[in-house]
Design an enzyme around this catalytic site. Structure first.
Site, PDB file in Angstrom:
ATOM      1  N   GLY A  52       0.668 108.552 -21.767  1.00 54.54           N
ATOM      2  CA  GLY A  52      -0.104 107.421 -22.273  1.00 54.54           C
ATOM      3  C   GLY A  52       0.649 106.145 -21.965  1.00 54.54           C
ATOM      4  N   GLN A  57       2.950  97.472 -22.770  1.00 52.60           N
ATOM      5  CA  GLN A  57       4.102  98.080 -22.098  1.00 52.60           C
ATOM      6  C   GLN A  57       4.147  97.679 -20.630  1.00 52.60           C
ATOM      7  OE1 GLN A  57       2.905 102.234 -23.485  1.00 52.60           O
ATOM      8  NE2 GLN A  57       5.146 102.342 -23.467  1.00 52.60           N
ATOM      9  N   CYS A 110       8.944 107.600 -25.504  1.00 52.81           N
ATOM     10  CA  CYS A 110       8.140 106.448 -25.114  1.00 52.81           C
ATOM     11  C   CYS A 110       8.709 105.869 -23.822  1.00 52.81           C
ATOM     12  CB  CYS A 110       8.190 105.404 -26.226  1.00 52.81           C
ATOM     13  SG  CYS A 110       7.271 103.900 -25.870  1.00 52.81           S
ATOM     14  N   LEU A 111       7.829 105.509 -22.909  1.00 57.29           N
ATOM     15  CA  LEU A 111       8.312 104.919 -21.647  1.00 57.29           C
ATOM     16  C   LEU A 111       9.058 103.615 -21.905  1.00 57.29           C
ATOM     17  CD1 LEU A 111       5.369 105.578 -19.164  1.00 57.29           C
ATOM     18  CD2 LEU A 111       7.380 106.974 -19.648  1.00 57.29           C
ATOM     19  N   HIS A 152       0.268 106.872 -31.270  1.00 56.27           N
ATOM     20  CA  HIS A 152       1.440 106.231 -30.667  1.00 56.27           C
ATOM     21  C   HIS A 152       1.020 105.032 -29.809  1.00 56.27           C
ATOM     22  CE1 HIS A 152       5.456 106.508 -28.455  1.00 56.27           C
ATOM     23  NE2 HIS A 152       4.724 105.699 -27.690  1.00 56.27           N
ATOM     24  N   GLU A 153       0.010 105.223 -28.964  1.00 55.62           N
ATOM     25  CA  GLU A 153      -0.409 104.144 -28.047  1.00 55.62           C
ATOM     26  C   GLU A 153      -1.051 102.982 -28.808  1.00 55.62           C
ATOM     27  OE1 GLU A 153       0.759 104.100 -25.172  1.00 55.62           O
ATOM     28  OE2 GLU A 153       1.359 106.199 -25.174  1.00 55.62           O
ATOM     29  N   HIS A 156       1.251 100.468 -30.155  1.00 52.92           N
ATOM     30  CA  HIS A 156       1.740  99.462 -29.198  1.00 52.92           C
ATOM     31  C   HIS A 156       0.866  98.203 -29.218  1.00 52.92           C
ATOM     32  CE1 HIS A 156       5.008 101.446 -27.126  1.00 52.92           C
ATOM     33  NE2 HIS A 156       4.277 102.513 -26.870  1.00 52.92           N
TER      34      HIS A 156
HETATM   35 ZN    ZN Z   1       5.125 104.265 -26.237  1.00 52.25          ZN
END
Ligand code: ZN
Length: 194
Positions: A52, A57, A110-111, A152-153, A156
């Site tokens: 995701g 991000q 997480c990226l 999670h997304e 953000h």
């Molecule tokens: Zn993330």
């Protein structure tokens, strides 16, 4: 042409970047710019091996999220059954309109927080509402890995990272690593480039 360079490159912003702390703006219309952004984000998510990616991000403070959750992870909720076959999937203005009372602890990464993984307790399933780029309205109960990834997304989009959702003990255990990540990020403007 999406990319000016022959070699494609993708940037993901990391913990400490201001864009990750903002409340992202709604997407008002799906124009070519939004379609191109979604396409780039899907490529970036795949380059970085994510499931995701939220637009903040990628440096854009917009309520746009892409998902690529593997099908084999379905726990059978209606949202997983409907959405997993459609991956990769881009949605705009996603919302969580209900959360299960039951919670699950699951490890997240997480990226934007490379190299750090930690257990997070969240509702086991959520009712997810969003619109696809083609204008289809989605509203489904989503559990399993997809339900987790949605939570999670969407965090953000409101300026939260999973590291803001840790129990005090876990937070204490990773605090040193997170601080090191943030100060290392300072030297490269909080960007990972591939
Ligand atoms: Zn993330």
């Amino acid at each position: 042409m999406l990319f000016k360079n022959k070699k494609e490159s993708f940037v993901v912003y990391t913990a400490g970047a201001a864009v990750l702390k903002e409340i992202a703006s709604p997407v008002v219309s799906v124009n070519q710019e939004i379609r191109d952004l979604a396409e780039e984000m899907i490529k970036a998510m795949r380059f970085f091996d994510g499931i995701g990616l939220a637009a903040p991000q990628y440096g854009k403070s917009l309520r746009l999220v892409v998902f690529d959750v593997p099908k084999q992870n379905s726990t059978g909720t209606p949202g997983e059954e409907y959405l997993l076959p459609k991956m990769p999937l881009a949605v705009i203005n996603p919302e969580i309109i209900a959360r299960s009372a039951q919670v699950t602890e699951r490890e997240e990464g997480c990226l934007s927080v490379p190299g750090i993984y930690a257990p997070v307790v969240r509702p086991s399933s959520v009712v997810f509402r969003a619109q696809t780029l083609d204008g289809e309205f989605l509203e489904f109960e989503c559990g399993g890995l997809l339900g987790r990834c949605i939570q999670h997304e969407l965090d953000h989009l409101d300026g939260f990272l999973f590291t803001d959702r840790l129990s005090p003990d876990v937070e204490r255990a990773i605090r040193g690593d997170l601080n090191r990540l943030k100060s290392a990020g300072q030297n490269r403007n909080y960007r990972r480039i591939k």
